[in-house]
Design a protein around this motif. Sequence first.
Motif, PDB file in Angstrom:
ATOM      1  N   GLY A 183       0.813  -1.213   0.000  1.00  0.00           N
ATOM      2  CA  GLY A 183       0.000   0.000   0.000  1.00  0.00           C
ATOM      3  C   GLY A 183       0.844   1.260   0.000  1.00  0.00           C
ATOM      4  O   GLY A 183       1.859   1.360  -0.689  1.00  0.00           O
ATOM      5  N   SER A 184       0.415   2.241   0.784  1.00  0.00           N
ATOM      6  CA  SER A 184       1.159   3.502   0.898  1.00  0.00           C
ATOM      7  C   SER A 184       2.189   3.370   2.015  1.00  0.00           C
ATOM      8  O   SER A 184       1.856   3.010   3.145  1.00  0.00           O
ATOM      9  N   VAL A 185       3.445   3.651   1.680  1.00  0.00           N
ATOM     10  CA  VAL A 185       4.553   3.426   2.607  1.00  0.00           C
ATOM     11  C   VAL A 185       5.291   4.734   2.869  1.00  0.00           C
ATOM     12  O   VAL A 185       5.615   5.483   1.942  1.00  0.00           O
ATOM     13  N   LEU A 186       5.558   5.003   4.134  1.00  0.00           N
ATOM     14  CA  LEU A 186       6.361   6.136   4.558  1.00  0.00           C
ATOM     15  C   LEU A 186       7.635   5.610   5.198  1.00  0.00           C
ATOM     16  O   LEU A 186       7.578   4.794   6.118  1.00  0.00           O
ATOM     17  N   TYR A 198      15.284  -3.339  -1.343  1.00  0.00           N
ATOM     18  CA  TYR A 198      14.577  -4.453  -0.713  1.00  0.00           C
ATOM     19  C   TYR A 198      13.065  -4.253  -0.606  1.00  0.00           C
ATOM     20  O   TYR A 198      12.364  -5.104  -0.074  1.00  0.00           O
ATOM     21  N   TYR A 199      12.558  -3.148  -1.134  1.00  0.00           N
ATOM     22  CA  TYR A 199      11.108  -2.942  -1.107  1.00  0.00           C
ATOM     23  C   TYR A 199      10.423  -3.846  -2.129  1.00  0.00           C
ATOM     24  O   TYR A 199      10.865  -3.934  -3.280  1.00  0.00           O
ATOM     25  N   PRO A 200       9.322  -4.522  -1.747  1.00  0.00           N
ATOM     26  CA  PRO A 200       8.549  -5.344  -2.692  1.00  0.00           C
ATOM     27  C   PRO A 200       7.663  -4.435  -3.542  1.00  0.00           C
ATOM     28  O   PRO A 200       6.477  -4.242  -3.260  1.00  0.00           O
ATOM     29  N   LYS A 207       1.859   0.944  -3.445  1.00  0.00           N
ATOM     30  CA  LYS A 207       1.136   1.900  -4.288  1.00  0.00           C
ATOM     31  C   LYS A 207       1.814   3.264  -4.323  1.00  0.00           C
ATOM     32  O   LYS A 207       1.736   3.979  -5.314  1.00  0.00           O
ATOM     33  N   SER A 208       2.439   3.655  -3.212  1.00  0.00           N
ATOM     34  CA  SER A 208       3.171   4.919  -3.155  1.00  0.00           C
ATOM     35  C   SER A 208       4.252   4.809  -2.094  1.00  0.00           C
ATOM     36  O   SER A 208       4.097   4.094  -1.101  1.00  0.00           O
ATOM     37  N   PRO A 266       5.812   2.367  -8.155  1.00  0.00           N
ATOM     38  CA  PRO A 266       4.954   3.367  -7.513  1.00  0.00           C
ATOM     39  C   PRO A 266       5.558   4.762  -7.607  1.00  0.00           C
ATOM     40  O   PRO A 266       6.774   4.916  -7.807  1.00  0.00           O
ATOM     41  N   PRO A 267       4.732   5.793  -7.455  1.00  0.00           N
ATOM     42  CA  PRO A 267       5.283   7.141  -7.384  1.00  0.00           C
ATOM     43  C   PRO A 267       6.102   7.305  -6.110  1.00  0.00           C
ATOM     44  O   PRO A 267       5.736   6.776  -5.058  1.00  0.00           O
ATOM     45  N   VAL A 268       7.217   8.018  -6.217  1.00  0.00           N
ATOM     46  CA  VAL A 268       8.114   8.219  -5.075  1.00  0.00           C
ATOM     47  C   VAL A 268       8.247   9.711  -4.806  1.00  0.00           C
ATOM     48  O   VAL A 268       8.465  10.508  -5.724  1.00  0.00           O
ATOM     49  N   ARG A 269       8.084  10.089  -3.530  1.00  0.00           N
ATOM     50  CA  ARG A 269       8.280  11.481  -3.121  1.00  0.00           C
ATOM     51  C   ARG A 269       9.465  11.552  -2.165  1.00  0.00           C
ATOM     52  O   ARG A 269       9.710  10.621  -1.394  1.00  0.00           O
TER      53      ARG A 269
END
Length: 305
Positions: free
Chosen positions: A74-77, A89-91, A96-97, A139-142
């Motif tokens: 999902g949305s990850v911070l 290492y992020y799946p 999603k973001s 996913p979009p990355v900020r």
Amino acid sequence: MGGFLGYYYSKLAQISLPAENIHLPLVQSTIANNKKTQQVYSSLAKKYDEQIDWDEWYMGMASIRKDLLSICEGSVLEVSTGTGRNIPYYPISKIKSLTLTDSNPQMLTESVSKATAQFTSPKPSLVSYFFSSQNKSAPPVRYLVSDAQTLYSSISLNGENDADAGILQKDGGYDVVVDTFGLCSCEDPTLALKNMVKCCKPSGRILLLEHGRVAEYGDDQGGYVLSQMRKLIPSSFIELCNEILDKSAKDHAEKWGCWWNRDILSIVEQAGMEVEKVERFHFGTTYLIVGKPKNGQLVNKTGNS
């Protein structure tokens, strides 16, 4: 093992006694404040990865990071992103973001190239497209310059107010909040973790990977190792490890900008995070913790119910 302990005993004898209660953040802040810490990180940013690559390989940190981050969806911070050592290492197929934050813009800048390479590189074949979890619908990355202690105040990496940073101003905006080796560098780690809890949905998860002083052992992985060591060593192995950490803490903080002798489980308990899982590595000095943002009792200091 005897040679290993003997070596550290000899080193320990050469170090002067640390300040009383040097494991407490309030005491540590009188020695190295946030301004000094930021200066350390700015000077390290360009060479940080090169300097710790070997240590992380030797300690098996890649597999530990991968195991922890496999939970992400999902949305990850990510808080205290640093140079982006978690990025490989992020799946990605489950995310999603992704919002990457750090209080130091120089460190955060180093993460941009990693994320660009990981999330936007071309797929070389149909086989890799169908069977690799990476680079698939990236996913979009900020990238936000944000201190974990003041998480609701963020600016974009280019120094401008981020028009899309509203999610940081709302409690419970993220499915997963990640912090790896970040609580050691905050003047108030309890406040930082409380903010992370607020940023996580009630059904979400907070993922921590931290180094700290050795707590009493139990049945988690690090606890088992410690229990075996105490059968072999007459004196208290826990006290020995913590003495080494305390005596070297000031020098380590001045070099790396982090305090590696904090009581991680105490910080977690004070922040009001409900713990679901605790694993310990490296003689109990590295903590992998999975929790959720609900008020309640900490499972306990060994990770058992």
